[in-house]
Design an enzyme around this catalytic site. Structure first.
Site, PDB file in Angstrom:
ATOM      1  N   HIS A 234      34.840  48.643  35.944  1.00 16.29           N
ATOM      2  CA  HIS A 234      35.309  48.101  34.677  1.00 16.29           C
ATOM      3  C   HIS A 234      35.007  49.028  33.512  1.00 16.29           C
ATOM      4  O   HIS A 234      35.674  49.001  32.497  1.00 16.29           O
ATOM      5  CB  HIS A 234      34.734  46.709  34.448  1.00 16.29           C
ATOM      6  CG  HIS A 234      35.456  45.703  35.248  1.00 16.29           C
ATOM      7  ND1 HIS A 234      35.078  45.366  36.520  1.00 16.29           N
ATOM      8  CD2 HIS A 234      36.601  45.030  34.995  1.00 16.29           C
ATOM      9  CE1 HIS A 234      35.940  44.500  37.001  1.00 16.29           C
ATOM     10  NE2 HIS A 234      36.875  44.274  36.104  1.00 16.29           N
ATOM     11  N   GLU A 473      45.233  38.500  43.725  1.00 23.84           N
ATOM     12  CA  GLU A 473      44.400  39.685  43.949  1.00 23.84           C
ATOM     13  C   GLU A 473      43.603  39.586  45.240  1.00 23.84           C
ATOM     14  O   GLU A 473      42.713  40.387  45.493  1.00 23.84           O
ATOM     15  CB  GLU A 473      43.497  39.956  42.737  1.00 23.84           C
ATOM     16  CG  GLU A 473      42.753  38.763  42.222  1.00 23.84           C
ATOM     17  CD  GLU A 473      42.029  39.014  40.891  1.00 23.84           C
ATOM     18  OE1 GLU A 473      41.861  40.162  40.483  1.00 23.84           O
ATOM     19  OE2 GLU A 473      41.622  38.015  40.282  1.00 23.84           O
ATOM     20  N   ASP A 497      41.798  44.609  42.561  1.00 27.33           N
ATOM     21  CA  ASP A 497      41.089  43.850  43.586  1.00 27.33           C
ATOM     22  C   ASP A 497      41.927  43.704  44.854  1.00 27.33           C
ATOM     23  O   ASP A 497      41.380  43.694  45.953  1.00 27.33           O
ATOM     24  CB  ASP A 497      40.699  42.459  43.050  1.00 27.33           C
ATOM     25  CG  ASP A 497      39.400  42.531  42.256  1.00 27.33           C
ATOM     26  OD1 ASP A 497      38.479  43.238  42.705  1.00 27.33           O
ATOM     27  OD2 ASP A 497      39.307  41.905  41.192  1.00 27.33           O
ATOM     28  N   CYS A 544      49.240  43.274  36.642  1.00 27.58           N
ATOM     29  CA  CYS A 544      48.327  43.632  35.546  1.00 27.58           C
ATOM     30  C   CYS A 544      47.216  44.565  36.022  1.00 27.58           C
ATOM     31  O   CYS A 544      46.380  44.986  35.235  1.00 27.58           O
ATOM     32  CB  CYS A 544      47.755  42.395  34.881  1.00 27.58           C
ATOM     33  SG  CYS A 544      46.700  41.445  35.967  1.00 27.58           S
TER      34      CYS A 544
HETATM   35  C1  PEP Z   1      42.734  43.469  39.172  1.00 23.87           C
HETATM   36  O1  PEP Z   1      41.909  43.145  40.034  1.00 23.87           O
HETATM   37  O2  PEP Z   1      43.703  44.225  39.397  1.00 23.87           O
HETATM   38  C2  PEP Z   1      42.579  42.981  37.798  1.00 23.87           C
HETATM   39  C3  PEP Z   1      43.500  43.185  36.890  1.00 23.87           C
HETATM   40  O3  PEP Z   1      41.426  42.350  37.510  1.00 23.87           O
HETATM   41  P1  PEP Z   1      40.046  43.129  37.229  1.00 23.87           P
HETATM   42  O4  PEP Z   1      40.336  44.600  37.273  1.00 23.87           O
HETATM   43  O5  PEP Z   1      39.544  42.676  35.915  1.00 23.87           O
HETATM   44  O6  PEP Z   1      39.185  42.681  38.364  1.00 23.87           O
HETATM   45 MG    MG Z   2      40.501  41.537  39.574  1.00 21.44          MG
END
Ligand code: PEP
Ligand code: MG
Length: 583
Positions: A234, A473, A497, A544
């Site tokens: 992140h 995901e 994910d 996303c």
């Molecule tokens: C993902 O898993 O692609 C997602 C957008 O969520 P995060 O990256 O916040 O886990």
């Molecule tokens: Mg995710």
């Protein structure tokens, strides 16, 4: 000139001075000592040195950051001078025959726990101050300069406070009030992000946690360079969201502090003390990048539509209000993913309904007439906040996180949903639930959402109904996407994910970066399946995850029938460009 190569997070170049951000080393070993008197003398000497240091810091702080910000260091000095604190350290040394470092740490932990357990919020916050004091003592005992940013001679970094407290007693270690105009626990926030000239810097660190990254003042950071970290973490996602070049996996040296460096986000190369020819070449490259950016800006205000007229909704991923400016600058058509957990990571305690409402309302009002998709709390795995009291897990990515926590502790979810629905009255907000693996989970989320609506209605509080979506995901969600589609208005595929769980590769494990492949046919087929099932069930489908910004796949996604792409703000215009070039 020295050159090192790491892994790049964002393709952009930065040139500037290095600032090395140091964390305190916390591991202290318990060691047996025979001569306890000598050990107590060591402690007393260290205490005197630490008090001297704090006096110096107070004088410097008074000059540089004003009286309010000085009070915290005065409070630290008072605690150090407090007999109760010293008595506790000496008692531990004497009774347990242990080294002074260990005794100081134990004392710090003990008093810090007392503060943390107090009801009064101000006192609770003092827990971190006490820990800072014992860490200062340990640094002195180890014969090191403490790394408190304000006193670091080479760093000259300005420390800013997050809040200003009123007169408050700090030395309640023994239930006595010494009383001082204390300020705040700024050291924990460690907003160390500019040099003495106020110029933005290339920030180098062993590692940065998401909460540290999110607290940095973007305008003062030219680039991140870290020793550890993964491109899928992140922190990396935040660097992209902040549009800041970042390179990870560089063996950072203390001696680089203050030197000129070039971070080449295209090649992952970090150059220290560049020679004039290289500096000139990279300055030119930076300039040509800027021209390219200018060209892309010409796409601002244009539709995201293929030549044959197929329109794609092109939204932005954000972590908080401060990312909105970048979304507007890059002409985002809405917010496709608001990672609301950063609101929790920035706080010292659960953010109240009112606080959340204000944030969501600000986002909604900044995007008038545009869709804002707020993802409910996705805490856990690499996103940790102490006050949740989450236990350490062997396999956190597959553990207690996201919707699992929210359904287990529904009060947290209810507070968030109340804030989201209320903010909906000020704009066009949708709610999205993360990490779904079953229809039952969705039904439970919808049940709670309906209850919250009924509650707001009966209380006469203004709110607006929200569209409901879920993140796809997990492989489970892919396989049951047909059933899930009947329950929701939209899907958003979280490829970060989804790749992790489909390929059984921990997205944070740097050893496996070379096989963490979101282009894997299994991922592309999963995306195709989700789009088909989503559409059959009447749900719109977007992406996303980071893959949504990969322009080498834009054509593939459009051909597959994707409705929406949500990307970091800096990728909006390149993706629009790619869509507009399609037939
Ligand atoms: C993902 O898993 O692609 C997602 C957008 O969520 P995060 O990256 O916040 O886990
Ligand atoms: Mg995710």
């Amino acid at each position: 000139m020295e050159q090192y190569t790491g892994k790049s997070i964002l393709e952009k170049i930065a040139i500037g001075k290095v600032y090395i951000y140091k964390k305190k080393e916390s591991s202290v070993r318990r060691e047996h000592v025979d001569d306890v008197d000598a050990e107590i003398r060591r402690f007393e000497t260290a205490k005197t040195v630490a008090i001297d240091q704090l006096n110096r810091i107070c004088r410097k702080a008074l000059k540089e950051v004003g009286k309010d910000n000085t009070a915290i260091f005065e409070a630290h000095r008072m605690i150090l001078e407090d007999r109760e604190f010293a008595d506790s350290v000496c008692r531990i040394i004497r009774e347990q025959n242990v080294n002074a470092e260990y005794a100081a740490t134990m004392t710090g932990d003990h008093f810090s726990a007392i503060f943390a357990g107090m009801d009064d919020e101000y006192m609770k916050a003092r827990a971190a101050d006490v820990k800072d004091i014992s860490e200062r003592l340990v640094s002195v005992l180890r014969g090191r300069e403490t790394d408190t940013v304000l006193c670091g001679r080479e760093t000259n970094v300005v420390l800013r406070s997050r809040e200003t407290d009123k007169d408050s007693p700090v030395s309640v270690l023994c239930g006595r009030e010494t009383g001082t105009g204390s300020t705040v626990s700024v050291l924990r926030g460690r907003k160390a992000d500019t040099d003495s000239t106020g110029e933005p810097v290339i920030l180098m660190a062993d590692d940065l946690t998401p909460s540290e990254t999110v607290q940095l003042d973007k305008s003062k950071i030219l680039a991140f360079v870290t020793r550890h970290g993964s491109p899928n973490s992140h922190t990396a996602i935040l660097a992209r969201a902040m549009n800041i070049p970042a390179v990870i996996g560089i063996d950072i040296r203390d001696g680089w502090n203050g030197k000129t460096a070039i971070v080449d986000g295209y090649t992952g190369q970090v150059t220290i003390d560049p020679d004039p020819a290289y500096l000139e070449a990279m300055t030119d490259k930076m300039q040509s990048d800027a021209n390219k950016q200018k060209l892309l800006k010409e796409l601002k205000g244009k539709e995201t539509v293929t030549k044959s007229g197929r329109r794609i909704r092109l939204y932005a991923n954000i972590g908080g209000v401060k990312d909105i400016a970048a979304v507007l600058q890059n002409d985002g058509e809405g917010i496709g993913l608001f990672r609301s957990e950063f609101l929790y990571l920035e706080s010292d305690d659960f953010p109240s309904e009112e606080k959340q409402f204000q944030v969501y309302k600000t986002v909604a009002e900044s995007m008038p007439g545009k869709k804002v998709i707020i993802r409910t709390l996705d805490i856990g795995a690499d996103k940790q906040a102490d006050y949740f009291g989450l236990e350490k897990e062997d396999n956190p990515a597959m553990g207690y996180r996201a919707i699992r926590i929210c359904l287990d502790r529904p009060e947290i979810l209810r507070t968030q949903l109340r804030a989201i629905l209320r903010a909906g009255a000020c704009g066009n907000i949708s709610v999205m639930f993360p990490m779904i693996i079953s229809v039952q989970e969705v039904l439970e989320c919808k049940r709670i959402l309906a209850e919250v609506k009924a509650e707001l209605k009966s209380e006469g509080i203004a709110y607006r109904d929200a569209e409901v979506g879920i993140m796809i995901e997990t492989p489970a969600a892919v396989w049951i996407s047909g059933e899930l589609a009947r329950e929701v208005d939209f899907f958003s595929i979280g490829t970060n994910d989804l790749t992790q769980y489909t390929l059984a590769i921990d997205r944070l494990n740097t050893k496996l970066d070379h096989i963490y492949d979101p282009h894997h046919p299994a991922i592309l087929r999963a995306i195709q399946t989700v789009i088909e099932n989503g559409h059959k069930g009447g749900a719109r489908v977007g992406i996303c995850g980071e893959l949504g910004a990969d322009t080498t796949l834009t054509e593939t996604f459009v051909r597959m029938g994707i409705d929406e792409l949500s990307v970091s703000p800096s990728f909006i215009l390149p993706v629009r460009d790619a869509v507009r070039k399609l037939e």
